[in-house]
Design a protein around this motif. Sequence first.
Motif, mmCIF file in Angstrom:
data_model
loop_
_atom_site.group_PDB
_atom_site.id
_atom_site.type_symbol
_atom_site.label_atom_id
_atom_site.label_comp_id
_atom_site.label_asym_id
_atom_site.label_seq_id
_atom_site.Cartn_x
_atom_site.Cartn_y
_atom_site.Cartn_z
ATOM 1 N N VAL A 5 0.719 -1.170 -0.146
ATOM 2 C CA VAL A 5 0.001 0.016 0.067
ATOM 3 C C VAL A 5 1.027 1.274 -0.177
ATOM 4 N N LEU A 6 0.541 2.264 -0.766
ATOM 5 C CA LEU A 6 1.250 3.464 -0.744
ATOM 6 C C LEU A 6 0.210 4.718 -0.658
ATOM 7 N N ILE A 7 0.734 5.567 0.326
ATOM 8 C CA ILE A 7 -0.095 6.854 0.583
ATOM 9 C C ILE A 7 0.449 7.791 -0.179
ATOM 10 N N VAL A 8 -0.244 8.662 -1.078
ATOM 11 C CA VAL A 8 0.296 9.839 -1.682
ATOM 12 C C VAL A 8 -0.740 11.020 -1.366
ATOM 13 N N ASP A 9 -0.107 11.775 -1.128
ATOM 14 C CA ASP A 9 -0.851 13.126 -0.648
ATOM 15 C C ASP A 9 -0.276 14.467 -1.013
ATOM 16 N N TYR A 10 -1.558 15.481 -1.271
ATOM 17 C CA TYR A 10 -1.015 16.829 -1.351
ATOM 18 C C TYR A 10 -1.500 17.863 -0.399
ATOM 19 N N SER A 11 -1.148 18.721 0.191
ATOM 20 C CA SER A 11 -1.873 19.402 1.266
ATOM 21 C C SER A 11 -1.236 20.942 1.061
ATOM 22 N N TRP A 12 -2.370 21.753 0.676
ATOM 23 C CA TRP A 12 -2.148 23.217 0.614
ATOM 24 C C TRP A 12 -2.113 24.046 1.675
ATOM 25 N N ALA A 20 -3.442 12.577 6.532
ATOM 26 C CA ALA A 20 -2.124 11.622 5.939
ATOM 27 C C ALA A 20 -1.500 10.966 6.823
ATOM 28 N N THR A 21 -0.815 11.821 7.841
ATOM 29 C CA THR A 21 -0.042 11.272 8.845
ATOM 30 C C THR A 21 -0.884 10.369 9.745
ATOM 31 N N ALA A 22 -2.253 10.578 10.067
ATOM 32 C CA ALA A 22 -2.998 9.814 10.756
ATOM 33 C C ALA A 22 -3.230 8.370 10.258
ATOM 34 N N LEU A 23 -3.190 8.435 8.606
ATOM 35 C CA LEU A 23 -3.629 7.452 8.111
ATOM 36 C C LEU A 23 -2.504 6.405 7.913
ATOM 37 N N GLN A 24 -1.143 7.083 7.825
ATOM 38 C CA GLN A 24 -0.124 6.098 7.729
ATOM 39 C C GLN A 24 0.098 5.428 9.031
ATOM 40 N N ARG A 25 -0.347 6.228 10.140
ATOM 41 C CA ARG A 25 -0.273 5.540 11.528
ATOM 42 C C ARG A 25 -1.111 4.300 11.683
ATOM 43 N N VAL A 26 -2.463 4.481 10.816
ATOM 44 C CA VAL A 26 -3.123 3.245 10.786
ATOM 45 C C VAL A 26 -2.942 2.225 9.956
ATOM 46 N N THR A 27 -2.337 2.565 8.675
ATOM 47 C CA THR A 27 -2.041 1.586 7.826
ATOM 48 C C THR A 27 -0.466 0.904 7.684
ATOM 49 N N ALA A 146 -9.509 11.509 13.854
ATOM 50 C CA ALA A 146 -9.271 10.873 12.702
ATOM 51 C C ALA A 146 -8.692 9.465 12.735
ATOM 52 N N ASP A 147 -7.696 9.101 13.844
ATOM 53 C CA ASP A 147 -7.312 7.686 13.874
ATOM 54 C C ASP A 147 -8.455 6.768 14.177
ATOM 55 N N GLN A 148 -9.548 7.072 14.895
ATOM 56 C CA GLN A 148 -10.582 6.223 15.120
ATOM 57 C C GLN A 148 -11.376 5.934 13.719
ATOM 58 N N GLN A 149 -11.580 7.106 13.053
ATOM 59 C CA GLN A 149 -12.573 7.331 11.762
ATOM 60 C C GLN A 149 -11.770 6.299 10.795
ATOM 61 N N LEU A 150 -10.405 6.510 10.641
ATOM 62 C CA LEU A 150 -9.640 6.043 9.498
ATOM 63 C C LEU A 150 -9.470 4.583 9.799
ATOM 64 N N THR A 151 -9.227 3.990 11.205
ATOM 65 C CA THR A 151 -9.130 2.446 11.493
ATOM 66 C C THR A 151 -10.383 1.928 11.350
ATOM 67 N N THR A 152 -11.655 2.485 11.399
ATOM 68 C CA THR A 152 -12.832 1.781 10.879
ATOM 69 C C THR A 152 -12.836 1.589 9.372
ATOM 70 N N TRP A 153 -12.635 2.977 8.809
ATOM 71 C CA TRP A 153 -12.439 2.801 7.214
ATOM 72 C C TRP A 153 -11.582 1.816 6.698
ATOM 73 N N TRP A 154 -10.284 1.905 7.170
ATOM 74 C CA TRP A 154 -9.442 0.946 6.936
ATOM 75 C C TRP A 154 -9.710 -0.531 7.102
ATOM 76 N N ALA A 155 -10.337 -0.868 7.852
ATOM 77 C CA ALA A 155 -10.796 -2.193 8.266
ATOM 78 C C ALA A 155 -11.912 -2.768 7.620
ATOM 79 N N ASN A 156 -12.785 -1.742 7.014
ATOM 80 C CA ASN A 156 -13.947 -1.997 6.047
ATOM 81 C C ASN A 156 -13.410 -2.234 4.667
#
Length: 158
Positions: A5-12, A20-27, A146-156
């Motif tokens: 899995v690769l995370i690619v992000d742009y943030s203005w 993205a940092t939270a998603l990286q922690r989760v995944t 974010a961590d909680q929401q992303l964990t649920t999303w990632w599990a699904n």
Amino acid sequence: MPTKVLIVDYSWSGTTAKMATALQRVTGATRITLTVPAGTFPNDMYATADVASQQLASGDLPKLTNALPDLTQVDTILVGGPVWSAQVATPVRSFLQQLASFTGTVAPFYTDAGTPGSYEDDFASLIPQASVVAGIGMTAGDLSTADQQLTTWWANFK
């Protein structure tokens, strides 16, 4: 579960970067932050929206200063960016154009001011050859959980 899995992000503004940092922690995935040349966008949100509108109208999307990794070893790409006028931000569009031969799974994650509009439809239309799955959006106010929401999303997702 995807093997790579690769995370690619742009943030203005930094909000998508926090997500993205939270998603990286989760995944536990590798992360690449997309960058554009200095001066591509002004510091003002409204002026940036004007620049992005001009880029979309002309088709002259911003150049990315990152090189793409070897995507033949990647099964899933999680692509993050801000919602700009209910559309995919132009730097993220530049990245998605480079995915012309990628046929794996792609999922959007995004930050918005509470009105993502048709963001996910716009995102999917830019990479029709890939398998685009339902993404996840957050506002700056959602980041505290974010961590909680992303964990649920990632599990699904898996």
